[in-house]
Structures are given as C-alpha cells and as structure tokens.
Motif scaffolding. Structure first.
Motif, PDB file in Angstrom:
ATOM      1  N   ALA A  38      43.946  22.463  33.357  1.00 28.52           N
ATOM      2  CA  ALA A  38      44.350  23.270  34.509  1.00 28.52           C
ATOM      3  C   ALA A  38      43.180  24.130  34.971  1.00 28.52           C
ATOM      4  O   ALA A  38      42.508  24.767  34.164  1.00 28.52           O
ATOM      5  N   LEU A  39      42.952  24.113  36.276  1.00 21.60           N
ATOM      6  CA  LEU A  39      41.830  24.901  36.802  1.00 21.60           C
ATOM      7  C   LEU A  39      42.136  26.391  36.728  1.00 21.60           C
ATOM      8  O   LEU A  39      41.253  27.205  36.452  1.00 21.60           O
ATOM      9  N   LEU A  40      43.392  26.755  36.985  1.00 22.69           N
ATOM     10  CA  LEU A  40      43.793  28.165  36.971  1.00 22.69           C
ATOM     11  C   LEU A  40      44.751  28.420  35.812  1.00 22.69           C
ATOM     12  O   LEU A  40      45.678  27.645  35.589  1.00 22.69           O
ATOM     13  N   ASP A  41      44.542  29.494  35.104  1.00 29.53           N
ATOM     14  CA  ASP A  41      45.455  29.893  34.030  1.00 29.53           C
ATOM     15  C   ASP A  41      46.368  30.997  34.558  1.00 29.53           C
ATOM     16  O   ASP A  41      45.999  32.170  34.599  1.00 29.53           O
ATOM     17  N   LEU A  42      47.559  30.592  35.015  1.00 31.42           N
ATOM     18  CA  LEU A  42      48.502  31.569  35.564  1.00 31.42           C
ATOM     19  C   LEU A  42      49.774  31.637  34.729  1.00 31.42           C
ATOM     20  O   LEU A  42      50.797  32.149  35.184  1.00 31.42           O
ATOM     21  N   GLU A  43      49.729  31.104  33.532  1.00 31.21           N
ATOM     22  CA  GLU A  43      50.927  31.106  32.696  1.00 31.21           C
ATOM     23  C   GLU A  43      51.141  32.454  32.016  1.00 31.21           C
ATOM     24  O   GLU A  43      52.260  32.935  31.909  1.00 31.21           O
ATOM     25  N   SER A  44      50.072  33.078  31.564  1.00 33.23           N
ATOM     26  CA  SER A  44      50.213  34.318  30.799  1.00 33.23           C
ATOM     27  C   SER A  44      50.417  35.534  31.687  1.00 33.23           C
ATOM     28  O   SER A  44      51.111  36.485  31.312  1.00 33.23           O
ATOM     29  N   GLN A  46      51.304  36.792  35.758  1.00 39.54           N
ATOM     30  CA  GLN A  46      51.718  36.412  37.101  1.00 39.54           C
ATOM     31  C   GLN A  46      51.147  37.408  38.110  1.00 39.54           C
ATOM     32  O   GLN A  46      51.171  38.618  37.886  1.00 39.54           O
ATOM     33  N   PRO A  47      50.641  36.925  39.232  1.00 46.98           N
ATOM     34  CA  PRO A  47      50.071  37.848  40.228  1.00 46.98           C
ATOM     35  C   PRO A  47      51.151  38.654  40.945  1.00 46.98           C
ATOM     36  O   PRO A  47      52.281  38.181  41.121  1.00 46.98           O
ATOM     37  N   MET A  87      53.722  27.850  46.428  1.00 49.20           N
ATOM     38  CA  MET A  87      52.257  27.849  46.426  1.00 49.20           C
ATOM     39  C   MET A  87      51.713  28.021  45.009  1.00 49.20           C
ATOM     40  O   MET A  87      50.797  27.298  44.583  1.00 49.20           O
ATOM     41  N   LEU A  88      52.287  28.957  44.255  1.00 48.73           N
ATOM     42  CA  LEU A  88      51.802  29.201  42.892  1.00 48.73           C
ATOM     43  C   LEU A  88      52.034  27.987  41.992  1.00 48.73           C
ATOM     44  O   LEU A  88      51.210  27.665  41.136  1.00 48.73           O
ATOM     45  N   LYS A  92      49.079  25.997  39.986  1.00 52.71           N
ATOM     46  CA  LYS A  92      49.100  25.765  38.534  1.00 52.71           C
ATOM     47  C   LYS A  92      48.879  24.289  38.204  1.00 52.71           C
ATOM     48  O   LYS A  92      48.385  23.953  37.121  1.00 52.71           O
ATOM     49  N   GLU A  93      49.272  23.410  39.133  1.00 49.71           N
ATOM     50  CA  GLU A  93      49.175  21.968  38.876  1.00 49.71           C
ATOM     51  C   GLU A  93      47.785  21.408  39.158  1.00 49.71           C
ATOM     52  O   GLU A  93      47.521  20.236  38.884  1.00 49.71           O
ATOM     53  N   ILE A  94      46.893  22.213  39.717  1.00 47.74           N
ATOM     54  CA  ILE A  94      45.539  21.732  40.011  1.00 47.74           C
ATOM     55  C   ILE A  94      44.794  21.471  38.699  1.00 47.74           C
ATOM     56  O   ILE A  94      44.730  22.339  37.825  1.00 47.74           O
ATOM     57  N   LYS A  95      44.239  20.269  38.572  1.00 46.46           N
ATOM     58  CA  LYS A  95      43.514  19.885  37.365  1.00 46.46           C
ATOM     59  C   LYS A  95      42.011  19.871  37.622  1.00 46.46           C
ATOM     60  O   LYS A  95      41.555  19.472  38.696  1.00 46.46           O
TER      61      LYS A  95
END
Length: 339
Positions: A38-44, A46-47, A87-88, A92-95
C-alpha cells in the motif's frame, strides 16, 4: 594489442560484477521495490482534515466535524454523503509496485514534483500531517503517476485525477436545497394550504362538491424534492436579488425539528433583474443559493384552483330508490281523503 583489449575487457567485467553485487546487496534495495505494498498507510490513523491543491492557486479544504465532513473552503457546506469515505477507501487501495522513476527529474517529468504537480493531497489529523501525495500525468485509462512527499520513487497507480475535483460545489450534494416530501406535513403558498393526512394530501377549506387534486399536490411536492442549486452566491442578501419582493414564498411545516430546533421552514425565491436564474434563501441556512430558472418558472402560476377537483356524483342505490317509493306510497295511503 590483444593484451591491452584483454585487460580493458577484464576491467569492464569486474566493474559489471561489482555493480550487480552492489545492487543486490542486502539493504541496498529501497523499500518501495516491494510489490503490492500500500502506498499510503491510513489504517492506524484516520485524517480529520484534507487539503487538495490543484495547479496554480486552486485549493479545496475538507474538514471533519461532529456531524460529518464539510467543505471548509466552500461556506462550510456538508460534503455529499459518503464522498470522502469513498475517496479514502480508494486511496488505501493504491499499491506501490515497481517505480517508473526514482529521480528528481523524473518527478518533474511526470508532474509529481513539489513545484510541478496536477494534484497535491495533504492528509492530517489534529494538525499533524499523515501523508502528502502528489498526482501527475496519466500513463493510461484510470491510471496516474503518484509520489509520496518523503520518497523519490514515482509509481503508476490505479486512480483517476478527476476523482479529486477542484471546486467546492463538486464536493457538495446539489440537492442540499431539496425538501423531501416525506419530511413535510404542511405546505403553504399564497392561499393554498395542503395538509398531509396519512397517505393523502388534503387542501384546506374545500367547498361542497370539491375534493383535493392529489396529482397536482404530488407534482408540487416532487418539485420541492428535486430543488437543486447551481452555486452558492455567499451569505449576503444583496438588493439586486429582489428578495424584498419575492416571486415565491413557501412556508413548510416539517414532521421533525431541524438542526436549529425549528419545525417550520421558509423558502423565499427572488428574481434578479439580469441572469436566467433565481435566488433562494432558506430559513435554516445562511447561504444564498442560485437556482436554475426553468425549475422555478414552473411554480410561478400556482393557483388554488389547480389543487381542486370536482367531487364525483354518487348515484343512489336502487334499493334506496325502492324504499323511498314505498315510503311515499304508504304516506299517500294513510293520508285522509280530501272532501
């Protein structure tokens, strides 16, 4: 001569071998070479704020409030339901697979550099930046070049640049000005008062022989439920909007109180001297909305007669007729004979 060429070729061979060893030595490979990461780590984390920069000076600010996301740069209007979450999820799905470039010149060529980009996306929480992502040129259908701020690697990822629109109104539901029929219990306009009774709309003060034209009532309610705005013109009611002499004024009684604790909603429409549109103000919002003229023009000729139909004439039952005739005959038989 042959000894000289042999020496040069040996040196070249040694250099190639050294380069191969260097490239494959443990730890020499950058982390971004791992595939399907995953390019972005948004699991831990949230914006709670998102800033989207376009080319030149365009910018859209989204902010998470207690009741949901709002477009902070567009009159603080609520974001269309689910738009930010969608959008988020896609972000998150961008590899990050193999990079297509790893240099500053490559970042500029693919328009993902700090000073040259098509979109710059900043995600933050509590004022701390979670990630900054640059999006640039497209290598193919629904693909775009992407680079994280802290990395040199540029990736070709599955995303579309148009999914990050650069106008505030594109993030807002255009039916924000609509009033769903199921939320209304009474409509007042001019001398027309329609009340909701169960599944039926009833016109007040019907005379004998009149019933409500429910088709006309539903047509009016459908128009209110489809009231979309074109743009927001600010929060100042200007004289040129002619709202002091409105073209239409609705008073709606709602089934439930709104966010301001009010159960009555006023809709006022004005017509500027110039422009093919109307102005709408709502008692529950401070903004001034621009409404397409074709939608309001169809409501200008509302008259009470439109909502009245003639009651159907009920023919008496044959049994009632027979009983009436028998009664008349009995009365005639009992009547004393005249002298």
């Amino acid at each position: 001569m042959n000894a000289k060429w042999t020496k040069l070729l040996s040196i070249a061979l040694v250099a190639q071998a050294a380069l191969i060893v260097a490239l494959h030595w443990p730890g020499s490979q950058p982390a971004y070479t791992h595939t399907d990461q995953a390019l972005l780590d948004l699991e831990s984390r949230q914006p709670d704020a998102i800033h989207i920069y376009g080319e030149e000076t365009t910018k859209v600010d989204l902010k998470k409030e207690q009741d949901g996301w709002v477009v902070a740069s567009y009159y603080n209007l609520p974001v269309a339901n689910g738009k930010v979450d969608a959008m988020l999820t896609k972000l998150k799905e961008i590899k990050a697979s193999w990079p297509v470039a790893t240099t500053a010149s490559g970042a500029k060529r693919f328009e993902v550099a700090e000073d040259k980009f098509q979109r710059k996306l900043e995600l933050s929480q509590g004022g701390d930046t979670l990630a900054t992502l640059y999006l640039g040129t497209s290598p193919g259908y629904r693909k775009v070049h992407a680079r994280l701020n802290e990395q040199d690697a540029v990736f070709a990822v599955n995303y579309a640049i148009h999914e990050l629109p650069m106008t505030g109104k594109d993030w807002v539901d255009s039916k924000l000005t609509a009033v769903p029929e199921e939320s209304i219990s009474q409509v007042k306009i001019k001398d027309i008062v329609l009340n909701k009774n169960g599944d039926r709309w009833d016109l007040e003060d019907l005379q004998n022989g009149e019933i409500t034209n429910e088709e006309a009532a539903h047509k009016l309610l459908a128009s209110l439920a489809d009231m979309r705005f074109e743009d927001v013109l600010g929060a100042e009611v200007k004289p040129e909007y002619n709202l002091s002499e409105p073209k239409l004024h609705f008073t709606l009684q709602l089934k439930e109180k709104n966010a301001k604790g009010e159960q009555s909603l006023e809709l006022t429409f004005g017509k500027p001297a110039e422009g093919d549109y109307y102005i709408l103000t709502r008692s529950d919002r401070p903004q001034v909305f621009k409404i397409d003229a074709s939608h309001v023009d169809s409501l200008l000729d509302l008259e009470r007669a439109r909502f009245v139909s003639a009651a159907p004439v009920t023919e008496p039952e044959q049994s009632d007729v027979n009983l009436g005739q028998q009664g008349d005959a009995a009365e005639a038989a009992e009547a004393p004979a005249s002298s």
